[in-house]
Scaffold this motif. Sequence first.
Motif: not given
Length: 442
Positions: A130-137
């Motif tokens: 879920n890399f993209d979600s973590v980047v957004l967070a």
Amino acid sequence: MSKKKSKPKYDPFKILSPQYINRDLEDLAKRLFELSAKGSKPIWDELKVGNIKEDLDLRKRFLASSHAGMNEAQQSIVEIIQSNQNLTNSQTVLIQGVADSMAWQLIGNQLCYARCFYKGHKPVNLKQSNFDSVVLAANQMASIDPGSFALISDLTSFVQVGDLLTMGSLGGLTISEVKEGRKNHEILEFMNFMTQSDCPRAFQYFAQEHGESGIKQLQRMFRQADRMGYVKEVMLKGRSLDPDTNHKISIPEEFIYIQDWDSELNSILEGSDSKGWDLNVIDDCLFIASYSEDAMLNHGHGMFNIWFDQFGGTASCPRIRLIDSMTHPLAMPIFNFNISDEHKFDILFGRKNVCIGLNINALLKKLISVGLKVREATNKEASKMDQQGFPPYRHNGKAIFIGNEQQEMPLMDGIFLRILFHSQRPVETIQAILNNSPKLTP
């Protein structure tokens, strides 16, 4: 039944042979290093005369500038990962090394904290997480608290608790998980309800609604919460119970200074600049050499091994190249070593090969000479440690105990980690552990 893999035969002309990162990446490495390690450079002169602990404004400006550089470095790394190109081994080592370097800075270069974060998991495939979600967070946290920095854990080799390791604009570390998807949010809400209400039938209702897969996810999330709580407690109180091993962790309250061998390393590196090679022996047992001329680079490791062996080194004695610190999860990467920037990049990109070996025979003799006791463990003692999941180092086939008048401890790989990858002097390291640890029983 598959055969057990045999250990490679010791060859002095192969072990410690030069390795380095692809030289096409040097400009990128220097830019990422400047951002991740020197963001606060504009106020370094102020730090020499100011008191960062008492001056709130100075501390805030220091953290803001440091974190701005780290955020920019992380954003560059994220862009590389999110491109459609597959990462080469050199790119992976470099990116992970820079991320590790920032993580070590956030935890104050403390190995005791790094051990709490590391769980021995395999590296995450960032394309399938879920890399993209973590980047957004991470970006959201930076906007909520300007001057803060949220490090993405999966970029590192050792931060394996939580998705984000965040330092606020005024300091202080927090660990957080990023959950996406409706079901995860439902499970998270149930966890909060369960811990607050203590309802005896809550789990039964949950199982009926979410089934076996939901129960497994609930268990995973509880384990994650336990691990985060454990790390937070260790960092706040210096003691806790590891939920994965059930071992009690206790860190001494007072800071314990252990003398390092940084000055000797710097002298060796400078010597190899002038004559192509240089070497030294620390505490009569730690052998270090640097090779930098072309001819020496190709054959220096063989010369090192022969020299080391002539003074009692055996095939089982720990030996490393300094560049190995870029791939060992609990080693500080070369970026964090107390050596000049020029030496760092010479080692990273193959202009120097630094070989290090710890002579166990000589170490044991040195320990006896300073008044410590050394004995072989019984087979029962060694087997018990193996069964507990903490196998001791075996010297000539035997585990070794080292002690003072109060207690003793087994010789283990963790001691070698401190000596070889954290530049702690061998004798002082062992003395400090014995003098400041709760009594260890075999």
